[in-house]
Design a protein around this motif. Structure first.
Motif, mmCIF file in Angstrom:
data_model
loop_
_atom_site.group_PDB
_atom_site.id
_atom_site.type_symbol
_atom_site.label_atom_id
_atom_site.label_comp_id
_atom_site.label_asym_id
_atom_site.label_seq_id
_atom_site.Cartn_x
_atom_site.Cartn_y
_atom_site.Cartn_z
ATOM 1 N N SER A 12 0.834 -1.189 0.000
ATOM 2 C CA SER A 12 0.000 0.000 0.000
ATOM 3 C C SER A 12 0.875 1.247 0.000
ATOM 4 N N SER A 13 0.341 2.322 -0.558
ATOM 5 C CA SER A 13 1.089 3.565 -0.628
ATOM 6 C C SER A 13 1.350 4.101 0.773
ATOM 7 N N LEU A 14 2.566 4.567 1.000
ATOM 8 C CA LEU A 14 2.927 5.110 2.297
ATOM 9 C C LEU A 14 2.572 6.582 2.414
ATOM 10 N N TYR B 171 -6.107 6.465 1.866
ATOM 11 C CA TYR B 171 -7.320 6.064 1.159
ATOM 12 C C TYR B 171 -8.483 5.970 2.141
ATOM 13 N N THR B 172 -9.584 6.579 1.762
ATOM 14 C CA THR B 172 -10.804 6.504 2.554
ATOM 15 C C THR B 172 -11.905 5.885 1.715
ATOM 16 N N LEU B 173 -12.595 4.918 2.295
ATOM 17 C CA LEU B 173 -13.777 4.332 1.669
ATOM 18 C C LEU B 173 -15.000 4.864 2.395
ATOM 19 N N GLU B 174 -15.904 5.461 1.643
ATOM 20 C CA GLU B 174 -17.133 6.001 2.226
ATOM 21 C C GLU B 174 -18.332 5.314 1.573
ATOM 22 N N ILE B 175 -19.189 4.721 2.389
ATOM 23 C CA ILE B 175 -20.346 3.981 1.899
ATOM 24 C C ILE B 175 -21.605 4.664 2.411
ATOM 25 N N GLU C 250 -10.703 -7.064 3.171
ATOM 26 C CA GLU C 250 -9.266 -6.832 3.183
ATOM 27 C C GLU C 250 -8.990 -5.404 3.610
ATOM 28 N N ASP C 251 -7.808 -5.185 4.183
ATOM 29 C CA ASP C 251 -7.437 -3.848 4.639
ATOM 30 C C ASP C 251 -6.880 -3.036 3.471
ATOM 31 N N GLN C 252 -7.781 -2.665 2.570
ATOM 32 C CA GLN C 252 -7.372 -1.906 1.398
ATOM 33 C C GLN C 252 -7.488 -0.401 1.622
ATOM 34 N N PHE C 253 -8.006 -0.001 2.800
ATOM 35 C CA PHE C 253 -8.256 1.413 3.029
ATOM 36 C C PHE C 253 -7.729 1.830 4.397
ATOM 37 N N ASP C 254 -7.303 3.091 4.476
ATOM 38 C CA ASP C 254 -6.794 3.615 5.735
ATOM 39 C C ASP C 254 -7.923 3.961 6.694
ATOM 40 N N SER C 255 -9.087 4.292 6.165
ATOM 41 C CA SER C 255 -10.244 4.561 7.009
ATOM 42 C C SER C 255 -11.515 4.192 6.247
ATOM 43 N N ILE C 256 -12.545 3.824 6.996
ATOM 44 C CA ILE C 256 -13.817 3.408 6.424
ATOM 45 C C ILE C 256 -14.930 4.180 7.117
ATOM 46 N N VAL C 257 -15.791 4.797 6.317
ATOM 47 C CA VAL C 257 -16.908 5.586 6.829
ATOM 48 C C VAL C 257 -18.199 4.990 6.285
ATOM 49 N N ILE D 256 -11.474 -6.905 8.679
ATOM 50 C CA ILE D 256 -10.691 -5.672 8.632
ATOM 51 C C ILE D 256 -10.121 -5.397 10.023
ATOM 52 N N LYS D 257 -9.037 -4.610 10.039
ATOM 53 C CA LYS D 257 -8.432 -4.257 11.322
ATOM 54 C C LYS D 257 -8.301 -2.753 11.511
ATOM 55 N N PHE D 258 -8.827 -1.967 10.544
ATOM 56 C CA PHE D 258 -8.929 -0.515 10.644
ATOM 57 C C PHE D 258 -7.588 0.208 10.624
ATOM 58 N N ALA D 259 -6.534 -0.445 11.005
ATOM 59 C CA ALA D 259 -5.204 0.194 11.019
ATOM 60 C C ALA D 259 -4.160 -0.904 11.147
ATOM 61 N N ASP D 260 -2.917 -0.589 10.708
ATOM 62 C CA ASP D 260 -1.853 -1.568 10.855
ATOM 63 C C ASP D 260 -1.639 -1.929 12.319
ATOM 64 N N LYS D 261 -1.762 -0.923 13.177
ATOM 65 C CA LYS D 261 -1.659 -1.156 14.609
ATOM 66 C C LYS D 261 -2.510 -0.119 15.312
ATOM 67 N N PHE D 262 -3.530 -0.590 16.035
ATOM 68 C CA PHE D 262 -4.452 0.325 16.697
ATOM 69 C C PHE D 262 -3.791 0.949 17.928
ATOM 70 N N ASP D 263 -3.765 2.273 17.948
ATOM 71 C CA ASP D 263 -3.207 3.021 19.067
ATOM 72 C C ASP D 263 -4.365 3.612 19.862
ATOM 73 N N PRO D 264 -4.595 3.158 21.095
ATOM 74 C CA PRO D 264 -5.707 3.683 21.894
ATOM 75 C C PRO D 264 -5.659 5.191 22.099
#
Length: 455
Positions: A230-232, A236-240, A252-259, A273-281
């Motif tokens: 994925s691009s560094l 990318y945002t997916l909005e539905i 698949e984790d094809q997006f940096d954020s999902i709305v 999906i995991k929403f992020a490479d590593k979730f930071d609280p």
């Protein structure tokens, strides 16, 4: 009796119908059978062509083939068209595809080329944008584009299109996808696979892939095996936004954020999906994203979640409140064994759950037994059927899970054990004997093998 060619006696419309189920290269071969068959393939109302099948892959030969096909019967309507352009550009092929679209197909499947060769025989990346008459087709019912360029021509209106699949399509800007979807007033099914390297033309910092439709019923971002680069630099945002959406698969984790917005009709959600490479609280933006996403799917009735989705929801639960899934009656979930303690808390958010299909992922090196405490409300009122799926071995943890449900689920009718053929020290009969000795809270509960699954 003398040998008789009964097939050739069939009427021509039936013969061309039969040939329409074959790839074009095979229907062309029938031209050598007899005089009657010589041009029969030219009247077949479908085209299934791979340009790489032509000898030596000469561009002029490919174009001549198209010209002969299109000129032989100008009134022939090609109802089903599938064209694989090959890896390298064929100059002039786009014009032939435009003519094919003009013939009014109902189904179009185009896999574009990805390279071109210059005069110095050097190879460069290439994107073939689709002909502009595609966007105003009045006959297309299904469309699949792979490695093709998609642009905003100013007017998109495909009044009959019900199914669209976009695989690694390239867009001129982030309005192109929105305009394309919005211009299909009866679109019911959309599948979207992002190119993990790039999905746009030009240099931008962020890119929104917006799916806004008043007719869409099924939306899929499938699990895609291949490159995961994925691009560094581009977010990318997916909005539905789809008020009539019934089934959603995010695989698949094809997006940096999902709305998600207005998913009032959502029946089934399949989440991997995991929403992020590593979730930071401490990341308030990501926390809000997860909160809004979960709140946006609370109407769902059937949910499937993977182990990585479970893990991120567990981490989020430490800093935020999980909403109630009031309508959820069926849950299929894979829990990592070190997240089993989170299972009761998650089920507490499903107050009307009836069917639970649970698979527990045990790493090979894990020997710890995780205790299950607390009894969710659904155990006392609604949970009727539990399936413990894909049990490879049988040990303390597996028995702990089975016991937890049997001792606490007051209205459970069935506990199904799905035992695999994986070699075990304990036989199937011994497992069922051990489980049947547990004191069941529900006196009518049956313990069944996996061939008697939940209805």
């Amino acid at each position: 009796m003398p040998r008789c060619d009964r097939v050739s006696e069939l009427p021509e419309p039936l013969l061309t119908k039969i040939l329409s189920y074959l790839p074009t290269k095979h229907s062309v071969k029938t031209s050598v059978l007899s005089t009657r068959w010589k041009n029969l393939w030219l009247s077949v109302p479908s085209l299934d062509l791979n340009c790489d099948d032509f000898p030596y892959r000469e561009d002029e030969v490919v174009l001549s083939f198209f010209d002969r096909l299109l000129e032989f019967n100008p009134d022939l309507r090609l109802l089903k068209v599938k064209v694989k352009c090959g890896n390298f550009e064929i100059e002039g092929l786009k014009d032939r595809i435009s003519t094919v679209i003009h013939r009014g197909p109902q189904n179009l499947d185009v896999k574009g080329c990805i390279y071109y060769i210059d005069r110095d025989t050097k190879t460069y990346p290439f994107i073939e944008y689709m002909p502009l008459n595609l966007y105003t087709s009045k006959t297309l019912v299904s469309l699949k584009l792979t490695y093709s360029g998609v642009e905003d021509p100013g007017l998109v209106y495909m009044p009959c299109l019900k199914s669209m699949i976009l695989v690694k399509a390239l867009f001129r800007d982030d309005a192109s996808l929105e305009r394309l979807v919005s211009g299909c007033p009866v679109l019911e099914e959309l599948t979207l696979v992002r190119d993990m390297h790039s999905n746009f033309e030009g240099k931008v910092d962020s890119f929104i892939m917006r799916v806004r439709s008043g007719s869409l019923k099924r939306f899929r971002v499938p699990l895609w095996y291949g490159e995961y680069c994925s691009s560094l630099f581009v977010k990318y945002t997916l909005e539905i936004d789809a008020p009539r959406l019934e089934r959603m698969t995010l695989g698949e984790d094809q997006f940096d954020s999902i709305v998600v917005k207005n998913l009032d009709s959502l029946f089934m959600a399949d989440l991997n999906i995991k929403f992020a490479d590593k979730f930071d609280p401490e990341d308030f933006s990501k926390r809000n994203e997860i909160r809004y996403f979960l709140s946006g799917i609370t109407n769902v009735r059937h949910m499937i979640i993977s182990e990585k989705t479970v893990k991120v929801i567990e981490l989020y639960s430490n800093v935020g409140l999980i909403p109630k899934f009031i309508n959820l009656s069926r849950l299929e979930a894979m829990f990592p064994c070190d997240s089993l303690h989170f299972l009761p808390a998650f089920l507490e958010c499903c107050p009307n759950l009836k069917h639970l299909i649970l698979e527990i992922f045990y790493p090979v090196e894990t020997e710890d037994v995780y205790q299950l405490a607390n009894v969710p409300g659904c155990f006392l009122s609604t949970l009727e059927c539990v399936q413990l799926k894909r049990i490879h071995v049988w040990g303390e943890q597996e028995m702990e899970v089975a016991t937890y449900f049997l001792e606490n689920a007051a209205v459970m009718k069935k506990l199904t054990l799905s035992l695999t053929n994986y070699p075990r020290y304990v036989s199937d009969e011994e497992i069922f004997e051990e489980v049947n000795r547990v004191a069941k809270r529900s006196p009518t509960c049956q313990i069944l093998p996996d061939w008697e699954l939940c209805e």
